[in-house]
Scaffold this active site. Structure first.
Site, PDB file in Angstrom:
ATOM      1  N   CYS A 116       1.010  -1.103  -0.339  1.00  0.00           N
ATOM      2  CA  CYS A 116       0.058   0.225  -0.012  1.00  0.00           C
ATOM      3  C   CYS A 116       0.227   1.195   0.220  1.00  0.00           C
ATOM      4  CB  CYS A 116      -0.779  -0.342   0.788  1.00  0.00           C
ATOM      5  SG  CYS A 116      -1.792  -1.516   1.182  1.00  0.00           S
ATOM      6  N   TYR A 145      -5.999 -13.096  -4.401  1.00  0.00           N
ATOM      7  CA  TYR A 145      -5.515 -13.019  -3.083  1.00  0.00           C
ATOM      8  C   TYR A 145      -5.531 -14.197  -2.028  1.00  0.00           C
ATOM      9  CZ  TYR A 145      -3.900  -9.119   0.918  1.00  0.00           C
ATOM     10  OH  TYR A 145      -3.336  -9.233   2.141  1.00  0.00           O
ATOM     11  N   HIS A 163      -3.250 -13.212   4.607  1.00  0.00           N
ATOM     12  CA  HIS A 163      -3.921 -12.344   5.316  1.00  0.00           C
ATOM     13  C   HIS A 163      -5.213 -11.825   5.761  1.00  0.00           C
ATOM     14  CE1 HIS A 163      -0.330  -9.683   3.767  1.00  0.00           C
ATOM     15  NE2 HIS A 163      -0.203 -10.073   4.962  1.00  0.00           N
ATOM     16  N   ASP A 181       3.983 -11.666   8.899  1.00  0.00           N
ATOM     17  CA  ASP A 181       4.130 -11.641   7.347  1.00  0.00           C
ATOM     18  C   ASP A 181       5.280 -10.495   7.591  1.00  0.00           C
ATOM     19  OD1 ASP A 181       4.311 -11.562   4.787  1.00  0.00           O
ATOM     20  OD2 ASP A 181       2.017 -10.444   4.738  1.00  0.00           O
TER      21      ASP A 181
END
Length: 732
Positions: A33, A172, A175, A270
């Protein structure tokens, strides 16, 4: 520059086939991001384009929402909801393709972790539950019609992604977002054909991959990001159980696997901060995939060293090195390795300040090492290119910390004659102290990069000087120095009288000149003695209080903390907080939160709960405190009181020089400027930015004040419609 890399790094530059596409090398900028999304296409294109120019073989968006039901506002994600997003994201893919790199998109459906604060939609999920990451966010439990509709969202988004020019479409599943939620028993409590046994829990993801591959697989490489171990034990996905089984089941549906660990609630496992994790810390999980997959495998791990990168590929643990933070710190990392310029690499320090901006809610990303990150479009800054000097001014920079060191470096890059003065023997300023704290050794890469570059630049420009280790310059010294312009980067110091953010006043009885009161500098620099029972008085929300608590407790001191602002609060944004709290608990550090101090006596401190004033505020006449007094005070004993209460700028030299402004012209001084903590205490990233900015703008009429930057703003009176047209909207 001709390639001069050692032959042992050749493996990093071998092309690799992924489906219908070929990556020119093994450097992959993983999705991360930046605060651009699809609404700031200039920012998005410029930031990613600089990395393509710097040699990365593939560059991705941040997580890219596939539908308004997956709205992460207040945070900023990319979106590919309609043709307007296609148009805006094409600016990014065009810029990436201009440098012969592949463009990737990460298709995201957040399910219960999508708060939808802007769209006010309701996300759908495998099972209804409240998000363990967001606040008051529930998903709607899908029936089979819902499942088919959401799978179609993926297909539609994949088609739009192809039309936007993306080469890699990544479904994706990291997460704890949607696909892996179906796979994980922690999130999936269903009893139908999409729940229960492994094959049922895998069904949603497999079907989605089949449909996406059918839609765009001839034109785009299909990737899937997979959190192969949620680190929840048997409650979630484990690498050697469901993780490997899913790789085997879905291997024919992807062209490349994107492997990580952890979930969103603690995604510092992560994006591991350097305080707790070295580079490549996910390899123990990632390496299993190569043993069970016929496809290319990429993985993250804050890889900064080409030795480690080449090693994991040679060992058959990964095929592609994927980086987010190292690509921010140095967009030209691949090119510098290619050219054998390893000492020119701006090594990521792993502070996670870049991540903190997303966690806060999506302001433009910043980087402690690379001040140009996020400024490529709006300020036109390039990390490796500098406009040459606009005058023959000689510039004196006082202070070689983050702000001063960066200002001197950039000014020298621009061709100015610079004298960098500091009474310390080494470049780095307070960084030289910070790196002695537990786990923060890699923060020293910030100092090391500037030290190496400054040494090179001084040798290149013999008129420039590094005047280190001398006496501190006085106002008389500065006036007589002979410089045309002066930049003061004299830093800040911790308050020795207890001045703090809660009361804005000193605390009665606190005085760091006393033998049993100490500021962080007195402990870390001066070696002031510390007694057995230590109380840290904390009103700073970042790393200093927790770091001192850990350091002293590990040395055998009994450590208590009196905290009034949220102990290590900013460390939640940098993903350091969970492991920091575990570490302090392990060391038996006692934290007394929501508390502050009335006064301090020798060996004891009077504290109170900050909420103890009662629930009402009443007007009771002038001069009377408008609240109900209901404080309960208690005394707390200590042998040493450590003062992490607040910082104050070391601006005495600036104020004296400004008071003598009428003497500047007689001494041929055109201007005196202040940057970094000397202007106001701030993050190291912001101090570095300050130094960089003033060096870029030193020719301006008043470089103390930043120039305006380009803004990407909507125009009042028009609104974009999903069909691609614009219409006039509200008018006053």
């Amino acid at each position: 520059m001709a390639d001069k890399r050692p032959a042992k790094y050749d493996i990093l530059f071998e092309p690799i086939q992924i489906g219908p596409k070929v990556m020119k090398n093994r450097f992959h900028q993983s999705p991360h991001c930046i605060g651009a999304g699809s609404d700031k296409p200039g920012f998005q294109a410029a930031h990613r384009g600089v990395k393509a120019e710097g040699g990365w073989g593939a560059i991705n968006t941040e997580y890219c929402s596939i539908h308004p039901e997956s709205d992460d506002t207040h945070r900023v994600s990319a979106r590919i909801w309609d043709e307007g997003d296609v148009r805006n994201l094409r600016a990014m893919t065009d810029e990436i393709h201009r440098h012969d790199a592949l463009a990737g998109v990460e298709l995201w459906y957040g399910s219960s972790h999508a708060p939808c604060m802007e769209t006010r939609c309701t996300p759908r999920g495998a099972t209804q539950y409240a998000s363990e990451f967001e606040t008051l966010t529930y998903c709607h439990e899908m029936d089979h019609d819902d499942i088919r509709q959401v799978q179609q969202y993926y297909v539609d988004a994949a088609l739009r992604s192809r039309d936007a020019g993306f080469d890699i479409v990544n479904v994706y599943g990291g997460h704890a977002y949607l696909p892996v939620q179906f796979l994980s028993p922690y999130h999936n409590k269903r009893t139908d054909k999409y729940g229960g046994a492994f094959e049922n829990r895998a069904r949603f993801w497999v079907e989605t991959l089949e449909q996406v591959k059918k839609a765009v697989g001839n034109d785009c490489a299909i990737a899937s990001r997979f959190a192969i171990d949620s680190l929840y034990g048997t409650a979630g996905v484990e690498v050697e159980v469901d993780g490997i089984k899913f790789i085997q089941l879905a291997d024919d549906l992807v062209d490349v696997w994107d492997i990580k660990v952890g979930d969103i609630a603690e995604w510092g496992e992560d994006a591991g901060p350097s305080r707790f994790y070295r580079q490549g810390h996910q390899i123990p999980w990632q390496k299993f995939v190569k043993q069970h997959s016929k496809k290319a495998v990429l993985g993250v791990g804050r890889f900064t060293d080409p030795e480690k990168m080449a090693e994991v590929i040679r060992n058959g643990e990964l095929d592609i090195i994927s980086c987010a933070r190292p690509s921010i710190s140095d967009p030209f990392l691949p090119q510098k390795i290619q050219e054998g310029r390893m000492d020119d690499v701006r090594t990521c320090i792993g502070c996670n300040v870049c991540i903190s901006r997303w966690e806060i809610g999506g302001p433009p990303m910043i980087c402690t090492q690379n001040a140009t990150a996020g400024e490529e479009y709006r300020r036109g800054w390039h990390p490796e290119k500098f406009e040459q000097a606009g005058s023959d001014d000689t510039i004196l920079v006082i202070g070689a910390g983050p702000a001063g060191g960066e200002a001197a470096r950039v000014l020298m890059e621009r061709g100015y004659v610079v004298h960098l003065a500091d009474s310390a023997d080494k470049v780095g300023g307070h960084v030289n102290t910070v790196v002695t704290l537990p786990g923060l050794g890699e923060w020293g890469y910030h100092r090391d990069y500037r030290e190496v570059q400054l040494d090179k630049l001084v040798k290149k420009n013999r008129d420039s000087q590094l005047a280190l280790g001398g006496k501190a310059l006085t106002a008389d010294d500065v006036l007589a120095y002979g410089a045309d312009k002066v930049i003061l980067a004299t830093g800040s110091s911790w308050c020795g009288d207890g001045t703090n953010a809660l009361s804005h006043d000193p605390i009665p009885g606190i005085d760091s000149s006393k033998p049993n009161h100490a500021t962080p500098e007195q402990i870390l620099v001066d070696g002031k003695a510390v007694g057995k029972r230590v109380t840290i008085l904390n009103a700073d929300p970042y790393f200093m209080g927790p770091s001192l608590a850990e350091m002293l407790a590990a040395k055998g001191h009994e450590v208590s903390v009196i905290d009034g602002v949220g102990f290590g609060k900013y460390m939640h944004f940098t993903l350091e907080a969970p492991n920091m709290h575990r570490r302090l608990h392990e060391l038996h550090v006692r934290v007394v939160g929501d508390s502050w101090v009335t006064k301090v006596e020798d060996g004891r401190i009077e504290i109170y709960n900050i909420w103890g004033d009662g629930s009402r505020r009443e007007y009771r006449g002038p001069g009377v405190i408008p609240r109900v007094e209901n404080r309960t005070h208690e005394w707390h004993e200590y042998d040493t009181l450590v003062l992490v209460t607040g910082r104050r700028s070391n601006d005495g030299l600036f104020r004296e020089l400004k008071a003598r402004k009428d003497e500047w012209a007689a001494n041929d001084i055109k201007g005196v400027y202040v940057v970094g903590d000397a202007w106001a205490p701030k993050l190291m990233a912001d101090a570095t930015f300050d130094g960089h900015r003033i060096a870029r703008e030193i020719e301006e009429a008043n470089p103390q004040l930043p120039l305006a930057y380009k803004r990407e703003a909507s125009v009042w009176g028009s609104a974009y419609l999903p069909g691609g047209e614009y219409r006039q909207e509200w008018k006053l």
